[in-house]
Design a protein around this motif. Structure first.
Motif, PDB file in Angstrom:
ATOM      1  N   VAL A   2      39.434  33.036  35.110  1.00 14.41           N
ATOM      2  CA  VAL A   2      40.217  32.037  34.404  1.00 14.41           C
ATOM      3  C   VAL A   2      39.252  31.002  33.824  1.00 14.41           C
ATOM      4  CG1 VAL A   2      40.673  30.643  36.481  1.00 14.41           C
ATOM      5  CG2 VAL A   2      42.197  30.483  34.500  1.00 14.41           C
ATOM      6  N   THR A   3      39.372  30.757  32.532  1.00 14.13           N
ATOM      7  CA  THR A   3      38.501  29.833  31.814  1.00 14.13           C
ATOM      8  C   THR A   3      39.355  28.744  31.177  1.00 14.13           C
ATOM      9  OG1 THR A   3      38.634  30.918  29.648  1.00 14.13           O
ATOM     10  CG2 THR A   3      37.062  31.840  31.263  1.00 14.13           C
ATOM     11  N   ALA A   4      38.695  27.825  30.510  1.00 14.16           N
ATOM     12  CA  ALA A   4      39.436  26.771  29.806  1.00 14.16           C
ATOM     13  C   ALA A   4      40.327  27.358  28.722  1.00 14.16           C
ATOM     14  CB  ALA A   4      38.450  25.767  29.206  1.00 14.16           C
ATOM     15  N   ASP A   5      39.970  28.528  28.212  1.00 14.83           N
ATOM     16  CA  ASP A   5      40.750  29.174  27.155  1.00 14.83           C
ATOM     17  C   ASP A   5      41.747  30.192  27.683  1.00 14.83           C
ATOM     18  OD1 ASP A   5      39.376  27.756  25.143  1.00 14.83           O
ATOM     19  OD2 ASP A   5      37.724  29.197  25.228  1.00 14.83           O
ATOM     20  N   GLY A   6      41.839  30.355  29.010  1.00 18.63           N
ATOM     21  CA  GLY A   6      42.799  31.288  29.569  1.00 18.63           C
ATOM     22  C   GLY A   6      42.132  32.390  30.368  1.00 18.63           C
ATOM     23  N   TRP A   7      42.883  33.415  30.662  1.00 20.83           N
ATOM     24  CA  TRP A   7      42.435  34.513  31.515  1.00 20.83           C
ATOM     25  C   TRP A   7      41.611  35.505  30.710  1.00 20.83           C
ATOM     26  CZ3 TRP A   7      43.258  34.581  36.758  1.00 20.83           C
ATOM     27  CH2 TRP A   7      44.126  33.603  37.253  1.00 20.83           C
ATOM     28  N   ARG A   8      40.494  35.921  31.298  1.00 23.74           N
ATOM     29  CA  ARG A   8      39.577  36.841  30.627  1.00 23.74           C
ATOM     30  C   ARG A   8      39.136  37.923  31.602  1.00 23.74           C
ATOM     31  NH1 ARG A   8      41.535  34.431  27.180  1.00 23.74           N
ATOM     32  NH2 ARG A   8      40.624  33.249  25.447  1.00 23.74           N
ATOM     33  N   ILE A   9      38.720  39.064  31.085  1.00 22.26           N
ATOM     34  CA  ILE A   9      38.151  40.119  31.915  1.00 22.26           C
ATOM     35  C   ILE A   9      36.796  39.657  32.422  1.00 22.26           C
ATOM     36  CG2 ILE A   9      37.277  42.490  31.924  1.00 22.26           C
ATOM     37  CD1 ILE A   9      39.383  43.139  29.776  1.00 22.26           C
ATOM     38  N   ASP A  10      36.577  39.824  33.708  1.00 24.63           N
ATOM     39  CA  ASP A  10      35.281  39.495  34.313  1.00 24.63           C
ATOM     40  C   ASP A  10      34.487  40.796  34.382  1.00 24.63           C
ATOM     41  OD1 ASP A  10      33.136  38.943  36.015  1.00 24.63           O
ATOM     42  OD2 ASP A  10      34.280  37.439  37.136  1.00 24.63           O
ATOM     43  N   THR A  17      49.657  37.474  33.826  1.00 26.86           N
ATOM     44  CA  THR A  17      49.047  36.382  33.049  1.00 26.86           C
ATOM     45  C   THR A  17      49.537  36.308  31.616  1.00 26.86           C
ATOM     46  OG1 THR A  17      47.144  37.653  32.241  1.00 26.86           O
ATOM     47  CG2 THR A  17      46.942  36.625  34.430  1.00 26.86           C
ATOM     48  N   GLY A  18      50.108  37.412  31.099  1.00 25.52           N
ATOM     49  CA  GLY A  18      50.587  37.416  29.731  1.00 25.52           C
ATOM     50  C   GLY A  18      49.525  37.628  28.679  1.00 25.52           C
ATOM     51  N   ARG A  19      48.304  38.012  29.089  1.00 23.88           N
ATOM     52  CA  ARG A  19      47.267  38.275  28.098  1.00 23.88           C
ATOM     53  C   ARG A  19      47.599  39.531  27.275  1.00 23.88           C
ATOM     54  NH1 ARG A  19      42.095  37.443  27.398  1.00 23.88           N
ATOM     55  NH2 ARG A  19      42.717  38.464  25.443  1.00 23.88           N
ATOM     56  N   VAL A  20      47.361  39.423  25.967  1.00 26.84           N
ATOM     57  CA  VAL A  20      47.351  40.580  25.072  1.00 26.84           C
ATOM     58  C   VAL A  20      45.887  40.902  24.837  1.00 26.84           C
ATOM     59  CG1 VAL A  20      47.970  41.434  22.779  1.00 26.84           C
ATOM     60  CG2 VAL A  20      49.542  39.926  24.013  1.00 26.84           C
ATOM     61  N   TRP A  21      45.396  41.935  25.474  1.00 27.54           N
ATOM     62  CA  TRP A  21      43.977  42.253  25.361  1.00 27.54           C
ATOM     63  C   TRP A  21      43.620  42.586  23.923  1.00 27.54           C
ATOM     64  CZ3 TRP A  21      42.444  40.239  29.517  1.00 27.54           C
ATOM     65  CH2 TRP A  21      43.074  40.452  30.741  1.00 27.54           C
ATOM     66  N   THR A  22      42.517  42.054  23.453  1.00 25.17           N
ATOM     67  CA  THR A  22      42.098  42.289  22.069  1.00 25.17           C
ATOM     68  C   THR A  22      41.499  43.675  21.933  1.00 25.17           C
ATOM     69  OG1 THR A  22      39.864  41.455  22.416  1.00 25.17           O
ATOM     70  CG2 THR A  22      41.574  39.828  21.827  1.00 25.17           C
ATOM     71  N   ILE A  60      40.365  51.296  40.640  1.00 27.54           N
ATOM     72  CA  ILE A  60      40.107  49.928  40.166  1.00 27.54           C
ATOM     73  C   ILE A  60      41.329  49.400  39.427  1.00 27.54           C
ATOM     74  CG2 ILE A  60      38.784  48.524  38.528  1.00 27.54           C
ATOM     75  CD1 ILE A  60      36.369  50.135  39.075  1.00 27.54           C
ATOM     76  N   THR A  61      41.669  48.147  39.714  1.00 25.16           N
ATOM     77  CA  THR A  61      42.624  47.428  38.886  1.00 25.16           C
ATOM     78  C   THR A  61      42.222  45.961  38.857  1.00 25.16           C
ATOM     79  OG1 THR A  61      44.988  47.163  38.379  1.00 25.16           O
ATOM     80  CG2 THR A  61      44.319  46.838  40.674  1.00 25.16           C
ATOM     81  N   MET A  62      42.627  45.277  37.802  1.00 26.47           N
ATOM     82  CA  MET A  62      42.230  43.879  37.613  1.00 26.47           C
ATOM     83  C   MET A  62      43.346  42.968  38.121  1.00 26.47           C
ATOM     84  SD  MET A  62      40.256  44.052  33.913  1.00 26.47           S
ATOM     85  CE  MET A  62      41.617  44.815  33.028  1.00 26.47           C
ATOM     86  N   THR A  63      43.001  42.117  39.088  1.00 23.79           N
ATOM     87  CA  THR A  63      43.971  41.229  39.701  1.00 23.79           C
ATOM     88  C   THR A  63      43.852  39.821  39.127  1.00 23.79           C
ATOM     89  OG1 THR A  63      42.385  40.897  41.499  1.00 23.79           O
ATOM     90  CG2 THR A  63      44.130  42.503  41.858  1.00 23.79           C
ATOM     91  N   PRO A  64      44.964  39.049  39.130  1.00 21.04           N
ATOM     92  CA  PRO A  64      46.276  39.363  39.700  1.00 21.04           C
ATOM     93  C   PRO A  64      46.956  40.488  38.918  1.00 21.04           C
ATOM     94  CG  PRO A  64      46.427  37.391  38.351  1.00 21.04           C
ATOM     95  CD  PRO A  64      44.971  37.737  38.436  1.00 21.04           C
ATOM     96  N   ARG A  86      40.178  48.856  44.616  1.00 19.10           N
ATOM     97  CA  ARG A  86      38.957  48.140  44.265  1.00 19.10           C
ATOM     98  C   ARG A  86      39.350  47.069  43.256  1.00 19.10           C
ATOM     99  NH1 ARG A  86      34.742  48.275  47.354  1.00 19.10           N
ATOM    100  NH2 ARG A  86      33.430  47.894  45.522  1.00 19.10           N
ATOM    101  N   GLU A  87      39.490  45.829  43.731  1.00 20.78           N
ATOM    102  CA  GLU A  87      39.955  44.738  42.866  1.00 20.78           C
ATOM    103  C   GLU A  87      38.809  44.209  42.012  1.00 20.78           C
ATOM    104  OE1 GLU A  87      42.346  41.618  44.466  1.00 20.78           O
ATOM    105  OE2 GLU A  87      43.062  42.857  46.131  1.00 20.78           O
ATOM    106  N   ALA A  88      39.121  43.993  40.742  1.00 16.71           N
ATOM    107  CA  ALA A  88      38.206  43.301  39.833  1.00 16.71           C
ATOM    108  C   ALA A  88      38.947  42.054  39.353  1.00 16.71           C
ATOM    109  CB  ALA A  88      37.819  44.197  38.663  1.00 16.71           C
ATOM    110  N   PRO A  89      38.795  40.933  40.044  1.00 18.20           N
ATOM    111  CA  PRO A  89      39.559  39.732  39.677  1.00 18.20           C
ATOM    112  C   PRO A  89      39.262  39.288  38.247  1.00 18.20           C
ATOM    113  CG  PRO A  89      38.550  39.488  41.841  1.00 18.20           C
ATOM    114  CD  PRO A  89      37.950  40.710  41.223  1.00 18.20           C
ATOM    115  N   LEU A  90      40.307  38.911  37.543  1.00 13.52           N
ATOM    116  CA  LEU A  90      40.133  38.311  36.231  1.00 13.52           C
ATOM    117  C   LEU A  90      39.491  36.936  36.389  1.00 13.52           C
ATOM    118  CD1 LEU A  90      43.581  39.217  34.637  1.00 13.52           C
ATOM    119  CD2 LEU A  90      41.378  40.296  34.161  1.00 13.52           C
TER     120      LEU A  90
END
Length: 384
Positions: A142-150, A174-179, A115-119, A136-140
């Motif tokens: 995209v919300t009004a606040d940016g990219w999130r884990i689905d 995407t440049g996300r810094v995961w919390t 599994i990896t999260m795309t893009p 096994r793709e798990a697409p992220l």
């Protein structure tokens, strides 16, 4: 570090025969694609390399340079990877990409699912498919606040044949810094499904906003099932001196990864060891100046797109120097990279980060403001 040397960079300065980035495309094309910066290397690193050349270049400490190991151990501890063992915690690599391949080889078998999260950075995908495993793709999302884990996509992606989760933290492109909360929930998911985890944390030092949290720091039992990949080349602009490291609280995992690459993978060079050691000895002034410049460039990209290309969807990255642009609303899909080349601009084609991302492009904004301005002007011309 003042910004004057960075502002002064021109294509003529950067287009030299040794630069893959600046010679891949014809003269006149602005290459804002591959992930290295146009900025000069930190003076402390160049001094250390020059001094190293005054000594022999025979075999160096191939099994681990003690000063480098001590400094890296301290740096990781400062980032939150506490309680690393004194022995067996690290294996040095010629780069992080070989580490991705070795981790897939070490922790899965042919026919297994990963599994990896795309893009996602393209070598994540090729490390899986090149070795006879199934993506096994798990697409992220995209919300009004940016990219999130689905989280629903993650649940849908896992199968009885899934053995490994490949994470990019901070995330490229995407440049996300995961919390810490997101990483904890991700660790719970990995624990539930008994997954190994390999986490690429190469961009940690390029955090622009928020706080970087290592994945292996969020849940004690999961760190025994986790390999962290790291290196200096993105933050210190030294991609031509290949070096990286695989790190784990579990020495048995490091031994498995080392065996997976045995005889197939070269070792870091003497000069790359010197470079990383010098980078870890830096007082932070050079990197702080680079981060300040990158923040300014990122905000400039955001303002330009908002004012002149509002149809381009973009969420400002919290880390890296990469802008992930959704150009689909401009009427462009597959072939966007070729279209932009006709206007003298080279960007990464989004489809290489996952088949669903045709019509996206990745732009590298680690260049002078003047070059970036011209590149965005060409983008506007190409899209309008």
């Amino acid at each position: 570090m003042t910004h004057a040397p960075l502002d002064a960079l021109t294509p003529d300065d950067l287009r030299h025969a040794d630069s893959y980035k600046w010679t891949k495309y014809p003269e006149g094309v602005l290459p804002l694609w591959v992930a290295d910066m146009d900025f000069p290397v930190a003076p402390g690193i160049t001094r250390a390399l020059t001094e190293r050349l005054s000594r022999g270049l025979g075999y160096h400490q191939l099994h681990g340079d003690a000063p480098l190991m001590a400094r890296l151990h301290a740096k990781l501890r400062g980032q939150g990877l506490t309680d690393l063992p004194d022995e067996g915690w690290v294996h040095f690599l010629p780069g992080v990409v070989p580490g991705l391949y070795a981790a897939v080889r070490a922790l899965t078998s042919a026919g297994d699912d990963v599994i990896t999260m795309t893009p996602i950075y393209p070598p994540f995908l090729s490390a899986i498919t090149d070795q006879g495993r199934t993506v096994r793709e798990a697409p992220l999302q995209v919300t009004a606040d940016g990219w999130r884990i689905d989280w629903a996509a993650l649940d849908a992606a896992v199968t009885p044949a899934t053995r490994l989760l490949m994470l990019c933290n901070p995330h490229n492109p995407t440049g996300r810094v995961w919390t810490a909360d997101e990483l904890t929930r991700l660790a719970d998911f990995a624990a539930q499904h008994r997954l190994w985890v390999v986490t690429d944390e190469l961009h940690a030092d390029l955090t622009l906003d928020g706080t970087f949290t290592p994945f292996a720091a969020v849940r004690d039992d999961l760190r025994e099932r986790t390999i962290t990949l790291t290196g200096p080349c993105k933050a210190y602009n030294t991609a031509g001196l290949g070096i990286g490291a695989a790190v784990s609280h579990n020495p048995a995992l490091i031994a498995r990864l080392a065996r997976a690459g045995q005889g197939l993978m070269g070792h870091p060079s003497a000069l790359s060891v010197t470079m990383w050691r010098a980078a870890l000895e830096e007082d932070g002034t050079w990197l702080a100046g680079v981060l300040a410049y990158l923040r300014g460039n990122r905000d400039f990209v955001a303002d330009f797109l908002r004012e002149r290309l509002p149809q381009v969807h973009f969420h400002a990255p919290e880390a890296t120097y990469l802008a992930w642009l959704d150009l689909r609303a401009t009427g462009h899909g597959a072939g966007i990279a070729e279209h932009l080349l006709a206007y003298g601009l080279a960007l990464n084609d989004g489809a290489t980060f996952g088949a669903a991302y045709a019509g996206y492009a990745r732009l590298n904004f680690a260049t002078s403001r003047a070059i970036l301005t011209e590149a965005l002007t060409r983008l506007e011309r190409a899209l309008t």
